[in-house]
Design an enzyme around this catalytic site. Structure first.
Site, PDB file in Angstrom:
ATOM      1  N   CYS A   1      10.730  35.192  33.585  1.00 42.80           N
ATOM      2  CA  CYS A   1      10.353  35.865  34.821  1.00 42.80           C
ATOM      3  C   CYS A   1      10.902  37.289  34.830  1.00 42.80           C
ATOM      4  CB  CYS A   1      10.914  35.119  36.028  1.00 42.80           C
ATOM      5  SG  CYS A   1      10.178  33.509  36.328  1.00 42.80           S
TER       6      CYS A   1
ATOM      7  N   CYS B   1      11.371  32.134  41.964  1.00 41.82           N
ATOM      8  CA  CYS B   1      11.084  30.731  41.660  1.00 41.82           C
ATOM      9  C   CYS B   1      12.405  29.948  41.623  1.00 41.82           C
ATOM     10  CB  CYS B   1      10.336  30.621  40.330  1.00 41.82           C
ATOM     11  SG  CYS B   1      11.369  30.855  38.862  1.00 41.82           S
TER      12      CYS B   1
ATOM     13  N   GLU C   1      12.625  38.690  37.053  1.00 42.32           N
ATOM     14  CA  GLU C   1      14.018  38.698  37.514  1.00 42.32           C
ATOM     15  C   GLU C   1      14.970  38.660  36.328  1.00 42.32           C
ATOM     16  OE1 GLU C   1      11.619  36.927  38.890  1.00 42.32           O
ATOM     17  OE2 GLU C   1      11.900  36.762  41.067  1.00 42.32           O
TER      18      GLU C   1
END
Ligand SMILES: [Zn+2]
Length: 132
Positions: free
Chosen positions: A56, A91, A58
């Protein structure tokens, strides 16, 4: 939850600029960008890296910040789409990573079409912790 500030809108803009520069929905699925602001004011950005076991945005942004020696984080935001206007919550896996690396950081979320900031600890109730 707290209201977003002028600095937070700048952070969102940095994330939006990042996905606009890197948007690729066909070959590499670069569809999400993240901007994370450190307590010293520096901002690091990243886009998702898609693969069978991709990462991801992030993880990419946090990894870049940590690689540059950053350890104190203030605020993080993820945006999705070609225009970078849609704010995404992290998530489940990223929530755990945020808790492990930046438990006191705030996350910009869109709740009921209002932008707010929420603490990482609030995003992960009853969390697993390696420190306990
Ligand atoms: Zn994630």
């Amino acid at each position: 939850m707290q209201d977003v500030t002028e600095k937070d809108f700048e952070l969102i803009e940095r994330a939006s600029e990042t996905i606009k520069k890197n948007y690729d929905s066909i070959k590499y699925n670069h569809t999400v960008a993240v901007a994370v602001r450190c307590k010293n004011g520096k901002i690091y950005t990243g886009v998702n890296v898609h693969s069978l076991h991709g990462a991801c945005a992030e993880v990419i942004a946090i990894g870049s910040a940590i690689t540059h020696g950053e350890r104190d984080f203030e605020c993080i935001v993820a945006v999705r789409g070609e225009s970078g206007k849609e704010i995404l919550p992290p998530c489940g896996n990223c929530r755990q990573i945020l808790l492990d690396y930046m438990p006191d950081c705030e996350v910009i979320i869109n709740t009921k079409n209002q932008l707010k900031k929420i603490g990482v600890r609030e995003l992960v109730p009853f969390a697993y912790s390696v420190a306990d």
